[in-house]
Enzyme design. Sequence first.
Site, PDB file in Angstrom:
ATOM      1  CD  GLU A 308      -1.973  -9.646   4.682  1.00  0.00           C
ATOM      2  OE1 GLU A 308      -1.025  -9.978   3.793  1.00  0.00           O
ATOM      3  OE2 GLU A 308      -1.998  -9.726   5.956  1.00  0.00           O
ATOM      4  CG  ASP A 382       4.450  -8.081   3.613  1.00  0.00           C
ATOM      5  OD1 ASP A 382       4.899  -7.709   4.754  1.00  0.00           O
ATOM      6  OD2 ASP A 382       4.044  -9.242   3.659  1.00  0.00           O
ATOM      7  CD  GLU A 410       6.131 -12.606   6.452  1.00  0.00           C
ATOM      8  OE1 GLU A 410       5.959 -11.810   7.443  1.00  0.00           O
ATOM      9  OE2 GLU A 410       5.341 -13.163   5.493  1.00  0.00           O
TER      10      GLU A 410
HETATM   11  C1  GCU Z   1       2.504 -10.210   5.949  1.00  0.00           C
HETATM   12  C2  GCU Z   1       2.592 -11.564   6.554  1.00  0.00           C
HETATM   13  C3  GCU Z   1       1.337 -11.823   7.238  1.00  0.00           C
HETATM   14  C4  GCU Z   1       0.957 -10.521   7.947  1.00  0.00           C
HETATM   15  C5  GCU Z   1       0.970  -9.524   7.425  1.00  0.00           C
HETATM   16  C6  GCU Z   1       0.916  -8.081   8.099  1.00  0.00           C
HETATM   17  O1  GCU Z   1       1.669 -10.157   4.989  1.00  0.00           O
HETATM   18  O2  GCU Z   1       2.793 -12.560   5.754  1.00  0.00           O
HETATM   19  O3  GCU Z   1       1.414 -12.940   8.037  1.00  0.00           O
HETATM   20  O4  GCU Z   1      -0.343 -10.831   8.606  1.00  0.00           O
HETATM   21  O5  GCU Z   1       2.249  -9.021   6.792  1.00  0.00           O
HETATM   22  O6  GCU Z   1       1.988  -7.363   8.294  1.00  0.00           O
HETATM   23  O7  GCU Z   1      -0.165  -7.691   8.718  1.00  0.00           O
END
Ligand code: GCU
Length: 720
Positions: A308, A382, A410
């Site tokens: 990400e 996730d 979440e």
């Molecule tokens: C999910 C979540 C993010 C977080 C990511 C992670 O995608 O939405 O906010 O950063 O998990 O576990 O790194």
Amino acid sequence: MKNLFPFILCFFLFTGHLQANDGYKLWLDYQPIERSELHQTVSELFSGIFFFGKNPSHEAIKKELELASQGFLKQAPKYSADRFQTTQLWIGTRQELSQFLGLEHQAKIKALGEEGYWRGSIIHEGKSYYALIGNSPVSTLYASFDFLKSIQSNTFDKDTEKTDYPKIKLRMLNHWDNLDRTVERGYAGFSIWDWHRLPGYVDPRYIDYARANASLGINAVSLTNVNANAWILREDFVEKVKVLADLFRPYGIKVFLTARFSAPIEMGNLETADPLDEQVRSFWKERVDMIYEAIPDFGGFLVKANSEGQPGPHEYNRDHAEGANMLADALAPHGGIVIWRAFVYSHEIDEDRHKQANLEFEPLDGKFRDNVIVQVKNGAIDFQPREPFHPLFGAVKETNLGMEFQITQEYLGQATQLVYLGTMWEEILMDKTYRPKPSSTVARVIDGSDTEQNLTLMAGVSNIGTDRNWTGHLFGQANWYAFGQLAWDPDRSAAEISEEWIKLTFGQKPEIQAKIKEIMLASHEAAVNYMTPLGLHHLMGRSHHYGPGPWVEGGRADWTSLYYHRADSLGIGFDRTETGSGALNQYANEISKTWSDPKKTPEKFLLWFHHLPWDYQMQSGNTLWEEIGLHYDKGVKTAREMRSNWRELEKLVDSERFSHVDQLLGVQIEEAEWWRNSSLLYFQTFAKRPFPDSIEQPEGDLEFYKQQRFPFAPGIRPNW
Ligand code: GCU
């Protein structure tokens, strides 16, 4: 007015759990003991306490005994000056009490390991003493918490001995807390870490946080967000971290930090963060040495890399092992460890995201240093309301693998909805992996009993914030509690844990017990039903992940809902068999072969692995389309039942907590209806079939539902 005081006082003294209760005390709410026999026994024990030896954990025990005594007996405990005469309760380590323990007894306690403890009665020269004995000062603290818990839950028996020890070495909370005190995916206010006022101002809440964790056996905490800010590694921040580490030490809690992989560039003025570059290696070595100078028992680093958009070794054509090992080498001389996350996914990859972690990590098996743990989310996507277990569990043999659960909800209604996660975690831990042994389960992989791994870990992404009740929704506390209990012993039953939590939180009344347990145990399945039944997943609105958004477009690369449900005029679901992405092949043969046939796939995962026609026949005899409708409808009905069950407790629970939960259950019902109506109306545009007669017919206008209602939901990740 003045002479009403004694009456008011009596009222508060005798109404026990009916007193207004803001939830701050968590499960450590030591209420007056009601049973006279137990009251008598506890009064005696608390009238003569003797500590063998002196250490900071004993101070922590003292503090707890004082709070407990005030709560249980409305008086302070008494300490004895000598170990025999007025003494009733002995507290100390095995070594400190060795002269009173026979050899066999000593060996038995020793075998429980450093964190194990024993509690029970010891007869010495004709007199009986109750003893709390750990193999270390911290496990003596664990014995004390367990002792207090047994009193609180009315199960204490002086004549029955109890031993226990944790099955997993690192039992850890991961805070996703930013340095500006916002919390990513946090729904209970701001971060409890007041960086601005540390190190000078020490919030008393830090100690209550440590007490709560130690009472569950949680022994590690990473303070900062995995989407890390390099500043936490600056000397002035380390001074602040040191204050927390010093406070947590007597409670047996080690502090970890998240390390931003590009820190050598951002703070070391280097041009690269290449893990094989000598200057980069020295940068990390110096940083680590500086941290250990301040915090000699610093735990180590938690790292999110090449996921990400986070920086990582791939930028330099190095793999995860090279990145992790570089940090591991800097930490090893001090006994520190690296927790390297396997949650990797990028926006570019033209593959099923489900496969990415196994593709990147399986080839690296055996290449990580011994002081590295690869931390794997429970499922491959996730933290979805329900996921099959992650195929990395059991797939590698020579890598330390740790579990990452998400306590913060979440994708499960955040701090608005009552969803007890114990049942979900239990389901995952009990899943059979068939590897490395035919009998292996996820629990046996992560507790190391079926693998060679020397470091074991269960981490939970924290749901804690500055809200007075810590977790936003009162029942979020149950998830913190259940996480701690499962990290201590992954074989514990979620139902039993819920009973325990209810007793500690709401008292002993059987009616309360039964009703709340029913609500808790139904809650996860309800959420799965009204959000993502039958293996559907990631249908939440983009970014906030709260309400429904199965219509959210954006093309494959954006990993939006359409990518996951793949509904079309022919059917629905993600084909992950060989005719599709092939992700199913990442599991052991016993699973991949069997589940490649939809008829042999557990229906709860049907659409996770198969794309099936709307008229596909389910085990019930209904079509898939009908069954989807029935599940959504059932979810709503269960949410309503949860509220009517709760309402039966109106006279039994204090009005503050009653109303808090009641109002939120009201919102939960509305959200469940919103999920059901909008999702079914949307899927009907593909299925073009009527809804089953037996369900409440979804109402409303799809276009209206499509308007996102939650643009300012808390916890959203900035720039995401
Ligand atoms: C999910 C979540 C993010 C977080 C990511 C992670 O995608 O939405 O906010 O950063 O998990 O576990 O790194």
